[in-house]
Design a protein around this motif. Sequence first.
Motif, mmCIF file in Angstrom:
data_model
loop_
_atom_site.group_PDB
_atom_site.id
_atom_site.type_symbol
_atom_site.label_atom_id
_atom_site.label_comp_id
_atom_site.label_asym_id
_atom_site.label_seq_id
_atom_site.Cartn_x
_atom_site.Cartn_y
_atom_site.Cartn_z
ATOM 1 N N TYR A 177 -3.534 -1.863 -4.013
ATOM 2 C CA TYR A 177 -3.342 -2.297 -2.621
ATOM 3 C C TYR A 177 -3.760 -1.173 -1.670
ATOM 4 O O TYR A 177 -3.662 0.006 -1.999
ATOM 5 C CB TYR A 177 -1.880 -2.666 -2.360
ATOM 6 N N THR A 178 -4.176 -1.567 -0.491
ATOM 7 C CA THR A 178 -4.592 -0.604 0.539
ATOM 8 C C THR A 178 -3.478 -0.440 1.560
ATOM 9 O O THR A 178 -3.001 -1.430 2.133
ATOM 10 C CB THR A 178 -5.867 -1.078 1.250
ATOM 11 N N ILE A 207 -1.877 0.304 5.094
ATOM 12 C CA ILE A 207 -2.337 0.246 6.490
ATOM 13 C C ILE A 207 -1.432 1.062 7.408
ATOM 14 O O ILE A 207 -1.614 1.051 8.625
ATOM 15 C CB ILE A 207 -2.415 -1.213 6.993
ATOM 16 N N ASN A 264 -3.093 -5.679 1.083
ATOM 17 C CA ASN A 264 -2.627 -4.514 1.843
ATOM 18 C C ASN A 264 -1.110 -4.334 1.701
ATOM 19 O O ASN A 264 -0.394 -5.227 1.253
ATOM 20 C CB ASN A 264 -2.973 -4.666 3.319
ATOM 21 N N TRP A 265 -0.618 -3.159 2.131
ATOM 22 C CA TRP A 265 0.823 -2.916 2.198
ATOM 23 C C TRP A 265 1.128 -2.049 3.416
ATOM 24 O O TRP A 265 0.281 -1.273 3.881
ATOM 25 C CB TRP A 265 1.360 -2.288 0.923
ATOM 26 N N SER A 266 2.347 -2.205 3.931
ATOM 27 C CA SER A 266 2.786 -1.413 5.082
ATOM 28 C C SER A 266 4.226 -0.965 4.839
ATOM 29 O O SER A 266 4.898 -1.453 3.917
ATOM 30 C CB SER A 266 2.689 -2.234 6.378
#
Length: 529
Positions: free
Chosen positions: A233-234, A236, A251-253
């Motif tokens: 996962y990228t 952010i 993505n992940w935050s």
Amino acid sequence: MLIADIEAALNGGTLPIGGEPWADRPWAEPPPAAAPAGGVDTIRVSDLGWRGTQPYAPLLAEGPSIERRVALAPGASDSVAWGFLRLASPGLIPGTSLAGRDTAMRRVRVRAGMRGFDAARGYPTDPPASALVDVFSGLAMSWQPRDDGAVIPLRDPGAWLAAPIGVRKFLGTGGAEGPADLAGTPWPIVRGGSASVPVRSVPVMLVNAAARVYRWTDTGIPTQLYEDGAPVYTGIGQVADAFAASPGVGNWSWDATGQIRIGSDPQGAVTMDGYGGATLAATVLRDLIVTGLGLPALLFDEDSAINTAAAVPYVGGWAWSGKESARDAIQPLLAALGARLVASRSGGLRPWPLRAIPATARAVAVFDTATAISVSPVSLDAPLAPPAAEWNVGYGRTHSMTANPKASVLPAERERLAQAWRTARWADPANLTRYVQAGRPDLVETALLGALDAQGLANALGALWGVPRGLWQVRVPTAAALVREIGDVVQIRWPADGLGVGLGGGALGQVVGDSLRGGEPTASLLVLV
């Protein structure tokens, strides 16, 4: 003579005022000083009767009897001090009754002094308060009635560490408070590390399946998210609230409260790397005890933590479930420092790194035939005797191992994910031939994160325990024992016949324990040479 100040609460009272938990107070802010609260009185007694600013009734029938012991084996539990006071007929004199009062986890201070004699008037005189020395300062347990009075068990402030470290718990009401089956479960906790050397492979807790929100700590900064060991996962970056918006597919935050959100359903086990709070192991230890557990400030020696961080600037960090007791939680941090948590006579807990005595050290006291009564050997058990041929230090803990990482994971990372520890090693192969059976210590499991720090600790253990050591019980006058602290460097100079070569010419050692009995003229010190 001896005097004792014993806190006691009518009908239970309330606990001493300590620090606030992490969830309710800014991180690392020091707690207020310890103070009695809610119906707490101080019972003042002595063995002979003493009057300072207030009278101390002559009801102390026996005590204190105190034992202090340092666990010598690396990775063993921290040191402890314990004992008791015995009161004769408490309540016989106004202000000394224990009836209906609770002493559990209340503060106790015992001091000693020498009575003088006024020759002109022909009567003994009390010592001034400034001349009294601390014998014990710590906590009482629940008092126990006896036919002729009462016994009050004593413990060092380490008794406070039996409480769990998890302060913040899920309410189970949905959203950030998790589903009903998480109600009452502590939040996980990550402390220590840095961006370059984070705490690795931290497991996460699923808070909301629909939103794919997880919790990895109560506060901290994540550096990487993994799925079966691979960073698929990228990230952010940080958001105000992980629940506010999805980061999008792939993505992940994360947010400052310790939550992360993934933008699409994971296909494997999710783990994190990250860090939080202090970086050095000694400072993490201090914050965990004082700020996290709310130990009253007067029961912890802040200067010792600062000095230890300067003397042993090792980077450390760990991930806890929040269910651990503070005593268990601090163990990998103490092991990372090669330290023990010891209680001073004045009551403050302090980390003490146990090391070989440097050549430049100077003794603060000499025990010889003029100053000591006897010197006798005490057995050192394996793996400390015979000396070990190697010491292995575990560092860089993989908190959640991955048996089947994704195919994209590189070989070196696969190896790390498959084992809990990386190791640093000190060895002296010659010890294998010097001794019929050299010591074979287990891996010392620590909260260290870096290879250089781990090697430094391994070398220190080799310098301390890779050579023959002796443990000696030195019996001295009680007054001489009362001015000695754990860690003091002393010299033993004693006739060598029957005690082995080395003491006759004088040998440096460090105090690692003591034993005294109230009213006895002699006490003993335990000295590691």
